[in-house]
Design an enzyme around this catalytic site. Sequence first.
Site, PDB file in Angstrom:
ATOM      1  N   SER A   1      -6.730  -7.904   9.396  1.00 25.63           N
ATOM      2  CA  SER A   1      -8.133  -8.306   9.516  1.00 25.63           C
ATOM      3  C   SER A   1      -8.578  -9.118   8.306  1.00 25.63           C
ATOM      4  O   SER A   1      -9.662  -9.695   8.318  1.00 25.63           O
ATOM      5  CB  SER A   1      -9.023  -7.072   9.685  1.00 25.63           C
ATOM      6  OG  SER A   1      -8.817  -6.180   8.611  1.00 25.63           O
TER       7      SER A   1
ATOM      8  N   HIS B   1       0.813  -1.229   0.000  1.00 24.88           N
ATOM      9  CA  HIS B   1       0.000   0.000   0.000  1.00 24.88           C
ATOM     10  C   HIS B   1       0.843   1.274   0.000  1.00 24.88           C
ATOM     11  O   HIS B   1       0.342   2.336   0.353  1.00 24.88           O
ATOM     12  CB  HIS B   1      -0.959   0.003   1.207  1.00 24.88           C
ATOM     13  CG  HIS B   1      -2.086  -0.979   1.066  1.00 24.88           C
ATOM     14  ND1 HIS B   1      -2.814  -1.455   2.133  1.00 24.88           N
ATOM     15  CD2 HIS B   1      -2.620  -1.580  -0.032  1.00 24.88           C
ATOM     16  CE1 HIS B   1      -3.736  -2.311   1.706  1.00 24.88           C
ATOM     17  NE2 HIS B   1      -3.633  -2.405   0.400  1.00 24.88           N
TER      18      HIS B   1
ATOM     19  N   GLY C   1      -1.411 -10.227  11.810  1.00 22.74           N
ATOM     20  CA  GLY C   1      -1.931  -8.920  12.230  1.00 22.74           C
ATOM     21  C   GLY C   1      -2.718  -8.185  11.169  1.00 22.74           C
ATOM     22  O   GLY C   1      -2.660  -6.962  11.098  1.00 22.74           O
TER      23      GLY C   1
ATOM     24  N   GLU D   1      -7.336 -11.985  16.986  1.00 23.82           N
ATOM     25  CA  GLU D   1      -8.679 -12.578  16.993  1.00 23.82           C
ATOM     26  C   GLU D   1      -8.903 -13.305  15.670  1.00 23.82           C
ATOM     27  O   GLU D   1      -8.106 -13.173  14.745  1.00 23.82           O
ATOM     28  CB  GLU D   1      -9.726 -11.467  17.172  1.00 23.82           C
ATOM     29  CG  GLU D   1      -9.628 -10.421  16.091  1.00 23.82           C
ATOM     30  CD  GLU D   1     -10.366  -9.121  16.417  1.00 23.82           C
ATOM     31  OE1 GLU D   1     -10.846  -8.971  17.538  1.00 23.82           O
ATOM     32  OE2 GLU D   1     -10.437  -8.283  15.508  1.00 23.82           O
TER      33      GLU D   1
END
Length: 252
Positions: free
Chosen positions: A191, A117, A189, A217
Amino acid sequence: MDRLAEAARRVASASRLTVLTGAGVSAASGVPTFRGTGGLWRSYRPEDLATPDAFRRNPRLVWEWYDWRRQVIARCQPNAAHAVLARWSRRPGFTLVTQNVDGLHERAGTRHVIRFHGSIWDLRCAGGCGGAPPTWHDETVPLAVLPPRCPACGGLARPAVVWFGEAIDPAVWEQALASTACDVFLTVGTSAVVYPAAALVHEAKHRGAATVEINLEGTPASDVVDLALQGPAEQLLPAVDRLLQTTPAAGR
Ligand code: OAD
Protein backbone atom coordinates in the site's frame (compact mmCIF):
# COMPACT_ATOMS: atom_id res chain seq x y z
CA MET A 1 3.90 -0.54 -26.27
CA ASP A 2 1.51 -1.91 -23.67
CA ARG A 3 2.36 -1.72 -19.99
CA LEU A 4 3.18 -5.40 -19.57
CA ALA A 5 5.59 -5.32 -22.49
CA GLU A 6 7.11 -2.10 -21.18
CA ALA A 7 7.61 -3.70 -17.74
CA ALA A 8 9.20 -6.75 -19.36
CA ARG A 9 11.50 -4.58 -21.45
CA ARG A 10 12.67 -2.69 -18.37
CA VAL A 11 13.17 -5.81 -16.26
CA ALA A 12 15.01 -7.54 -19.11
CA SER A 13 17.46 -4.71 -19.57
CA ALA A 14 18.23 -4.16 -15.86
CA SER A 15 21.65 -5.28 -14.65
CA ARG A 16 20.61 -4.44 -11.11
CA LEU A 17 16.99 -5.24 -10.29
CA THR A 18 15.52 -4.56 -6.85
CA VAL A 19 12.02 -5.68 -5.90
CA LEU A 20 10.14 -4.43 -2.83
CA THR A 21 7.21 -6.59 -1.79
CA GLY A 22 4.32 -6.17 0.60
CA ALA A 23 1.38 -8.20 1.86
CA GLY A 24 -0.38 -8.18 -1.55
CA VAL A 25 2.20 -10.66 -2.86
CA SER A 26 1.06 -13.24 -0.30
CA ALA A 27 -2.68 -12.49 -0.60
CA ALA A 28 -3.26 -15.23 -3.20
CA SER A 29 -1.56 -17.69 -0.82
CA GLY A 30 -4.24 -16.93 1.78
CA VAL A 31 -2.16 -14.71 4.07
CA PRO A 32 -4.36 -11.78 5.17
CA THR A 33 -3.17 -8.30 4.14
CA PHE A 34 -3.25 -5.40 6.62
CA ARG A 35 -5.28 -2.72 4.88
CA GLY A 36 -8.20 -2.89 2.48
CA THR A 37 -11.00 -5.44 2.30
CA GLY A 38 -10.40 -8.30 4.74
CA GLY A 39 -7.22 -6.63 6.01
CA LEU A 40 -6.06 -7.39 9.56
CA TRP A 41 -6.19 -3.73 10.59
CA ARG A 42 -9.92 -3.74 9.74
CA SER A 43 -10.57 -6.22 12.59
CA TYR A 44 -7.70 -5.52 14.99
CA ARG A 45 -6.10 -2.35 16.31
CA PRO A 46 -2.33 -2.23 15.70
CA GLU A 47 -1.85 -0.38 18.99
CA ASP A 48 -3.29 -3.42 20.86
CA LEU A 49 -1.14 -6.01 19.10
CA ALA A 50 1.86 -4.65 17.26
CA THR A 51 3.60 -2.11 19.51
CA PRO A 52 6.13 -2.41 22.36
CA ASP A 53 3.49 -0.92 24.70
CA ALA A 54 0.93 -3.56 23.75
CA PHE A 55 3.48 -6.27 24.52
CA ARG A 56 4.32 -4.71 27.91
CA ARG A 57 0.62 -4.46 28.76
CA ASN A 58 -0.43 -7.91 27.63
CA PRO A 59 2.28 -10.21 26.25
CA ARG A 60 -0.08 -13.18 26.24
CA LEU A 61 -2.64 -11.41 24.03
CA VAL A 62 0.07 -10.30 21.61
CA TRP A 63 1.48 -13.82 21.47
CA GLU A 64 -1.98 -15.36 20.95
CA TRP A 65 -2.36 -13.14 17.89
CA TYR A 66 1.07 -14.00 16.54
CA ASP A 67 0.52 -17.71 17.28
CA TRP A 68 -2.74 -17.54 15.31
CA ARG A 69 -1.02 -15.82 12.39
CA ARG A 70 1.78 -18.41 12.47
CA GLN A 71 -0.85 -21.16 12.23
CA VAL A 72 -2.56 -19.44 9.28
CA ILE A 73 0.74 -18.90 7.44
CA ALA A 74 1.94 -22.46 8.10
CA ARG A 75 -1.04 -23.71 6.06
CA CYS A 76 -0.22 -21.37 3.11
CA GLN A 77 1.93 -22.13 0.11
CA PRO A 78 3.94 -19.70 -2.03
CA ASN A 79 1.98 -18.60 -5.12
CA ALA A 80 2.91 -17.79 -8.72
CA ALA A 81 4.17 -14.31 -7.77
CA HIS A 82 6.64 -15.78 -5.26
CA ALA A 83 7.71 -18.35 -7.86
CA VAL A 84 8.56 -15.71 -10.49
CA LEU A 85 10.56 -13.64 -8.00
CA ALA A 86 12.40 -16.76 -6.85
CA ARG A 87 13.37 -17.43 -10.47
CA TRP A 88 14.48 -13.83 -11.03
CA SER A 89 16.58 -14.04 -7.85
CA ARG A 90 18.97 -16.35 -9.76
CA ARG A 91 19.97 -13.36 -11.91
CA PRO A 92 23.11 -11.50 -10.91
CA GLY A 93 22.30 -8.07 -9.46
CA PHE A 94 18.92 -9.09 -8.00
CA THR A 95 17.79 -8.01 -4.52
CA LEU A 96 14.45 -8.59 -2.86
CA VAL A 97 13.37 -6.37 0.02
CA THR A 98 10.24 -7.67 1.68
CA GLN A 99 8.02 -6.14 4.32
CA ASN A 100 6.40 -9.55 4.74
CA VAL A 101 7.23 -11.57 7.83
CA ASP A 102 5.61 -14.78 6.51
CA GLY A 103 8.75 -16.40 5.02
CA LEU A 104 6.97 -17.36 1.78
CA HIS A 105 9.68 -15.82 -0.42
CA GLU A 106 12.26 -18.01 1.27
CA ARG A 107 9.99 -21.07 0.99
CA ALA A 108 9.72 -20.36 -2.76
CA GLY A 109 13.52 -20.50 -2.93
CA THR A 110 14.25 -16.78 -3.32
CA ARG A 111 17.85 -15.71 -2.83
CA HIS A 112 19.11 -12.38 -1.49
CA VAL A 113 16.06 -11.59 0.65
CA ILE A 114 16.27 -8.56 2.93
CA ARG A 115 13.61 -9.02 5.61
CA PHE A 116 12.77 -5.40 6.30
CA HIS A 117 10.26 -6.12 9.10
CA GLY A 118 11.85 -9.33 10.44
CA SER A 119 10.34 -12.81 10.45
CA ILE A 120 7.34 -14.23 12.27
CA TRP A 121 9.37 -17.48 12.58
CA ASP A 122 12.16 -15.83 14.58
CA LEU A 123 12.04 -15.01 18.29
CA ARG A 124 14.28 -12.96 20.52
CA CYS A 125 14.68 -12.20 24.21
CA ALA A 126 12.31 -9.33 25.02
CA GLY A 127 14.68 -8.16 27.75
CA GLY A 128 17.76 -8.39 25.53
CA CYS A 129 19.58 -10.50 28.13
CA GLY A 130 22.50 -11.23 25.80
CA GLY A 131 22.68 -14.86 26.94
CA ALA A 132 20.71 -16.22 23.99
CA PRO A 133 21.50 -15.74 20.30
CA PRO A 134 20.20 -12.35 19.02
CA THR A 135 17.32 -14.27 17.37
CA TRP A 136 16.38 -17.93 17.15
CA HIS A 137 14.20 -19.78 14.65
CA ASP A 138 11.13 -21.71 15.78
CA GLU A 139 8.51 -22.99 13.32
CA THR A 140 6.45 -24.86 15.94
CA VAL A 141 2.72 -24.29 15.42
CA PRO A 142 0.96 -23.81 17.68
CA LEU A 143 3.64 -22.80 20.15
CA ALA A 144 3.76 -25.18 23.13
CA VAL A 145 3.77 -22.42 25.75
CA LEU A 146 2.32 -18.92 25.47
CA PRO A 147 4.04 -16.59 25.96
CA PRO A 148 7.28 -18.37 25.03
CA ARG A 149 10.37 -17.79 27.16
CA CYS A 150 14.00 -16.88 26.50
CA PRO A 151 16.05 -20.08 26.84
CA ALA A 152 18.90 -18.17 28.51
CA CYS A 153 17.25 -15.97 31.14
CA GLY A 154 13.72 -17.42 31.34
CA GLY A 155 12.22 -13.98 30.72
CA LEU A 156 9.70 -13.26 27.97
CA ALA A 157 10.58 -13.94 24.37
CA ARG A 158 9.02 -11.78 21.67
CA PRO A 159 8.48 -12.13 17.92
CA ALA A 160 11.58 -10.85 16.08
CA VAL A 161 9.49 -8.49 13.96
CA VAL A 162 9.40 -4.72 13.74
CA TRP A 163 6.49 -3.18 15.60
CA PHE A 164 5.00 0.27 15.15
CA GLY A 165 7.18 2.81 16.88
CA GLU A 166 10.32 0.68 16.49
CA ALA A 167 13.28 1.46 14.29
CA ILE A 168 14.43 -0.76 11.45
CA ASP A 169 17.64 -2.63 12.36
CA PRO A 170 20.37 -0.23 11.14
CA ALA A 171 22.19 -3.00 9.22
CA VAL A 172 18.95 -3.96 7.46
CA TRP A 173 18.23 -0.33 6.64
CA GLU A 174 21.72 0.09 5.17
CA GLN A 175 21.26 -3.01 2.98
CA ALA A 176 17.83 -1.85 1.80
CA LEU A 177 19.10 1.63 1.07
CA ALA A 178 22.05 0.22 -0.86
CA SER A 179 19.62 -1.83 -2.95
CA THR A 180 17.98 1.36 -4.23
CA ALA A 181 21.12 1.97 -6.29
CA CYS A 182 19.71 -0.13 -9.12
CA ASP A 183 18.58 0.12 -12.73
CA VAL A 184 14.99 -0.95 -12.08
CA PHE A 185 13.12 -0.75 -8.78
CA LEU A 186 9.88 -2.73 -8.80
CA THR A 187 7.39 -2.34 -5.96
CA VAL A 188 4.77 -5.11 -5.71
CA GLY A 189 1.69 -5.57 -3.51
CA THR A 190 2.31 -2.84 -0.99
CA SER A 191 0.00 0.00 0.00
CA ALA A 192 3.13 2.21 0.11
CA VAL A 193 1.97 4.04 3.25
CA VAL A 194 4.26 2.55 5.92
CA TYR A 195 7.58 4.32 6.31
CA PRO A 196 10.49 3.94 6.05
CA ALA A 197 9.78 1.08 3.57
CA ALA A 198 7.64 3.42 1.48
CA ALA A 199 10.60 5.80 1.13
CA LEU A 200 12.66 3.25 -0.81
CA VAL A 201 10.90 3.80 -4.13
CA HIS A 202 11.47 7.56 -3.81
CA GLU A 203 15.13 6.95 -3.02
CA ALA A 204 15.49 4.62 -6.01
CA LYS A 205 13.93 7.21 -8.30
CA HIS A 206 16.17 9.91 -6.83
CA ARG A 207 19.18 7.71 -7.63
CA GLY A 208 18.08 7.35 -11.24
CA ALA A 209 16.37 3.95 -11.26
CA ALA A 210 13.40 3.28 -13.51
CA THR A 211 10.52 2.64 -11.12
CA VAL A 212 7.64 0.23 -11.70
CA GLU A 213 4.66 -0.65 -9.51
CA ILE A 214 2.43 -3.74 -9.63
CA ASN A 215 -0.56 -3.51 -7.31
CA LEU A 216 -4.22 -4.38 -7.23
CA GLU A 217 -5.14 -0.72 -6.90
CA GLY A 218 -3.60 2.73 -7.04
CA THR A 219 -1.36 3.76 -4.12
CA PRO A 220 0.60 6.88 -3.19
CA ALA A 221 3.50 5.32 -5.13
CA SER A 222 1.45 5.12 -8.34
CA ASP A 223 1.97 8.83 -9.01
CA VAL A 224 5.70 8.57 -8.34
CA VAL A 225 6.68 5.56 -10.45
CA ASP A 226 7.48 5.64 -14.16
CA LEU A 227 5.14 2.74 -14.86
CA ALA A 228 2.17 1.53 -12.80
CA LEU A 229 0.39 -1.75 -13.55
CA GLN A 230 -2.88 -2.50 -11.79
CA GLY A 231 -3.87 -6.11 -11.19
CA PRO A 232 -3.07 -9.18 -9.10
CA ALA A 233 0.65 -9.83 -8.66
CA GLU A 234 0.11 -13.57 -9.08
CA GLN A 235 -1.12 -12.91 -12.62
CA LEU A 236 0.92 -9.87 -13.68
CA LEU A 237 4.34 -11.15 -12.57
CA PRO A 238 3.94 -14.44 -14.51
CA ALA A 239 2.69 -12.41 -17.50
CA VAL A 240 5.80 -10.19 -17.36
CA ASP A 241 7.94 -13.30 -16.89
CA ARG A 242 6.45 -14.94 -20.00
CA LEU A 243 7.19 -11.82 -22.03
CA LEU A 244 10.77 -11.86 -20.77
CA GLN A 245 11.32 -15.11 -22.65
CA THR A 246 10.75 -13.22 -25.91
CA THR A 247 12.25 -9.86 -24.93
CA PRO A 248 15.79 -9.18 -26.17
CA ALA A 249 17.79 -8.64 -23.01
CA ALA A 250 21.11 -7.63 -21.67
CA GLY A 251 22.47 -9.94 -19.01
CA ARG A 252 19.90 -12.75 -19.19
P1 OAD B 1 -1.07 -3.56 3.10
O1 OAD B 1 -2.11 -4.50 3.60
O2 OAD B 1 -1.02 -2.21 3.68
O3 OAD B 1 -1.21 -3.38 1.54
C1 OAD B 1 -1.33 -4.47 0.66
C2 OAD B 1 -1.45 -3.94 -0.74
O4 OAD B 1 -1.50 -5.04 -1.61
C3 OAD B 1 -2.72 -3.10 -0.98
O5 OAD B 1 -2.36 -1.91 -1.68
C4 OAD B 1 -3.59 -4.01 -1.87
O6 OAD B 1 -4.33 -3.29 -2.82
C5 OAD B 1 -2.53 -4.84 -2.56
N1 OAD B 1 -2.97 -6.18 -2.96
C6 OAD B 1 -3.87 -7.01 -2.36
N2 OAD B 1 -3.95 -8.18 -3.01
C7 OAD B 1 -3.09 -8.09 -4.06
C8 OAD B 1 -2.71 -8.98 -5.10
N3 OAD B 1 -3.23 -10.19 -5.23
N4 OAD B 1 -1.79 -8.53 -6.01
C9 OAD B 1 -1.25 -7.29 -5.91
N5 OAD B 1 -1.56 -6.42 -4.94
C10 OAD B 1 -2.46 -6.82 -4.03
O7 OAD B 1 0.33 -4.33 3.25
P2 OAD B 1 1.80 -3.72 3.24
O8 OAD B 1 1.94 -2.62 2.27
O9 OAD B 1 2.73 -4.88 3.13
O10 OAD B 1 4.05 -3.68 9.13
O11 OAD B 1 1.88 -3.14 4.70
C11 OAD B 1 3.07 -2.59 5.14
C12 OAD B 1 3.27 -2.86 6.58
O12 OAD B 1 2.11 -2.43 7.33
C13 OAD B 1 3.38 -4.33 6.96
O13 OAD B 1 4.69 -4.84 6.78
C14 OAD B 1 3.00 -4.33 8.39
C15 OAD B 1 1.77 -3.46 8.30
O14 OAD B 1 1.36 -2.85 9.45
C16 OAD B 1 4.37 -4.07 10.35
O15 OAD B 1 3.82 -5.00 10.91
C17 OAD B 1 5.48 -3.27 10.95
